[in-house]
Write an enzyme that holds these catalytic residues in place. Structure first.
Site, short mmCIF file in Angstrom:
data_model
loop_
_atom_site.label_atom_id
_atom_site.label_comp_id
_atom_site.label_asym_id
_atom_site.label_seq_id
_atom_site.Cartn_x
_atom_site.Cartn_y
_atom_site.Cartn_z
N HIS A 120 42.26 42.62 36.94
CA HIS A 120 42.38 42.57 35.47
C HIS A 120 42.87 43.93 34.99
O HIS A 120 42.25 44.96 35.29
CB HIS A 120 41.02 42.30 34.82
N HIS A 129 37.84 30.41 39.61
CA HIS A 129 36.56 31.08 39.33
C HIS A 129 35.51 30.03 39.65
O HIS A 129 35.32 29.08 38.90
CB HIS A 129 36.48 31.53 37.86
N HIS A 165 36.68 35.90 44.31
CA HIS A 165 35.48 36.75 44.29
C HIS A 165 34.22 36.01 44.73
O HIS A 165 33.28 35.85 43.97
CB HIS A 165 35.27 37.42 42.93
O1 DOR Z 1 32.82 40.22 35.88
C1 DOR Z 1 33.84 39.64 35.56
N1 DOR Z 1 34.71 40.20 34.68
N2 DOR Z 1 34.10 38.44 36.06
C2 DOR Z 1 35.13 37.69 35.64
O2 DOR Z 1 35.29 36.61 36.13
C3 DOR Z 1 36.02 38.18 34.57
C4 DOR Z 1 36.01 39.63 34.47
C5 DOR Z 1 36.62 40.14 33.19
O3 DOR Z 1 37.71 39.72 32.84
O4 DOR Z 1 36.01 41.01 32.53
ZN ZN Z 2 38.36 38.28 37.73
#
Ligand code: DOR
Ligand code: ZN
Length: 352
Positions: A19, A141, A179
Site C-alpha cells: 500500500h 483478503h 498476507h
Molecule cells: O492492516 C491492514 N492494513 N490490512 C489490510 O488489509 C489493509 C491495510 C491498509 O490498507 O491499511
Molecule cells: Zn494489504
C-alpha cells in the site's frame, strides 16, 4: 552458503503486496520501497477505490511522476483493480489487454477502505469467469467479516466458507491468498491440489513471521503492531515461518506495508496496518536467519513471485549485510508523521 553468513547477495526482490496510498503520503513512502525492491503490486484500496482500468492508469501515472521526481526510475509499479459486485467481464478483458497485473478481492468491511468491496462472490461470477479465461490473478483478503466470527478465526473460516468453494467453481483461476496469518492457511496452500501449475500462491508479511499476538499487548496496547488479519498465536507464526523458509514456490514476499499517520493509529479507534517498508528486507532476513534458513530467502523474495505472475525474474543483484540499522521513532508523512515497525529499536540486517 556459510552457516552464519554476515553478508548475502541475492537477485533484487519484489514486493507482491504493498500500500502506498496517494498524494502527499505516497510522496513520503514510495522511496522506502523503491530503494529495496524492483517492482511491487500496488493495492487499489484508495478513497475512492481503483475500480477501473482508467483509474488504475491515472494512478500509475501519478506513481511514475513521483518516481521521476525522486530520480528512482528503475522501480516498476504493478497495478491492480479493486473487485466490486459490479465489475464486468469486459473490464477484466480490458485490464488484461492494458497490462493490469491482478484484481483484489476485499470482502466488504474486512479492512481499511473496503466498504465498496464484494458483498457476495455470487455477484462476481462473470468477472471471475473472465479472469480465469484470460489468466488474470485474483488476490484475496482472506477473512470473513461476520461479527459473530471471532476475529482470530476469520481467516480459517474464510478457507472453508469462501476459498474452497471458489477454487471448486474456478479450478484454473490463479489465486493469491494474501498476507496469510494462520497454520490453517499455510497448510491449505502447501497441500492444495491444483488443476494447473501456479493456480495458488500466498504472500507472507514480515510482521507475521516475527511477532505473535502478544506483541499487540506487550506491557500495554501497541497500536503500531495492529494490522489485519491480526497477529495470531505463536503456533501460527511458527507454521508461517516454516512455509516461508520451506523452499516451496507457493509462498512469496508481500510486505502489506500499510502507512497510516501516527495520530490515526494512536487513537480510540486506531487504523489497521504496519509500516514495514523502511527496512522490509532487513526484517525478512532476520526472520529467515532465526531458523537458519537464509539460503531460502532468495527464492521467497526474488524468484517465486515473478514465477507465479509469469513475469521475468529480476537480474540485478543486491547485498544485505548483518549490520544493525537503527529505526527512527518517526518518519515524515505528508503534514503528519508515521511510526515505522521496530521504531526506536534496531533491525539486524541492512541493505548495502
Ligand atoms: O492492516 C491492514 N492494513 N490490512 C489490510 O488489509 C489493509 C491495510 C491498509 O490498507 O491499511
Ligand atoms: Zn494489504
Amino acid at each position: 552458503m556459510a552457516t552464519n553468513p554476515t553478508q548475502i547477495e541475492l537477485i533484487q526482490p519484489d514486493d507482491w503486496h504493498l500500500h502506498i496510498r496517494d498524494g502527499e503520503v505516497m510522496k513520503d513512502v514510495l522511496a522506502d520501497t523503491a530503494r529495496q525492491f524492483a517492482r511491487a503490486i500496488i493495492m487499489p484500496n484508495l478513497k475512492p477505490p481503483v475500480t477501473t482500468v482508467d483509474l488504475a492508469n491515472a494512478y500509475r501515472a501519478r506513481i511514475e511522476g513521483q518516481l521521476k521526481a525522486l530520480g528512482m526510475n528503475s522501480f516498476t509499479p504493478l497495478m491492480t483493480l479493486y473487485l466490486t459486485d459490479n465489475t464486468s467481464a469486459d473490464e477484466v478483458r480490458k485490464a488484461k489487454a492494458e497490462g493490469i497485473a491482478a484484481f483484489k478481492l476485499y470482502p466488504a468491511g474486512a479492512t481499511t477502505n473496503s466498504d465498496a468491496g464484494v458483498s457476495d462472490l455470487k455477484h462476481c461470477h462473470a468477472a471471475l469467469e473472465a479472469m480465469q479465461a484470460v489468466g488474470m490473478p485474483l488476490l484475496v483478503h482472506g477473512e470473513v467479516t461476520s461479527s459473530e466470527i471471532d476475529i482470530f478465526d476469520r481467516e480459517a473460516v474464510f478457507i472453508d466458507q469462501v476459498l474452497e468453494p471458489l477454487r471448486k467453481n474456478f479450478p484454473e483461476l490463479k489465486i493469491v491468498f494474501e498476507h496469510i496469518t494462520t497454520l490453517q492457511a499455510a497448510h491449505y496452500v502447501r497441500d492444495a491440489a491444483t488443476a494447473g501449475k501456479n493456480t495458488i500462491g500466498a504472500t507472507i508479511t514480515p510482521q507475521h513471521l516475527l511477532m505473535n499476538r502478544n506483541a499487540i499487548f506487550a506491557g500495554g496496547i501497541r497500536p503500531h503492531n495492529y494490522c489485519l488479519p491480526v497477529l495470531k498465536r505463536e503456533e501460527h507464526r511458527i507454521a508461517l515461518l516454516e512455509a516461508a523458509t520451506s523452499g516451496s514456490s507457493r509462498f512469496f514476499l508481500g510486505t502489506d506495508s500499510a502507512p497510516h499517520a501516527k495520530g490515526a493509529k494512536e487513537t480510540a479507534c486506531g487504523c489497521a496496518g504496519c509500516y514495514s517498508a523502511f527496512n522490509a528486507l532487513g526484517l525478512y532476513a532476520e526472520a529467515f536467519e532465526s531458523v537458519g534458513k537464509l539460503d531460502k530467502l532468495e527464492g521467497f523474495a526474488s524468484f517465486f513471485g515473478p514465477d507465479f505472475y509469469a513475469l521475468p525474474r529480476n537480474t540485478k543483484k543486491i547485498t544485505l549485510v548483518k549490520q544493525a540499522q537503527s529505526i527512527p521513532n518517526e518518519l515524515p508523512l505528508g503534514d503528519a508523521t508515521i511510526v515505522p515497525l521496530r521504531a526506536g529499536e534496531t533491525i539486524a540486517w541492512s541493505l548495502v
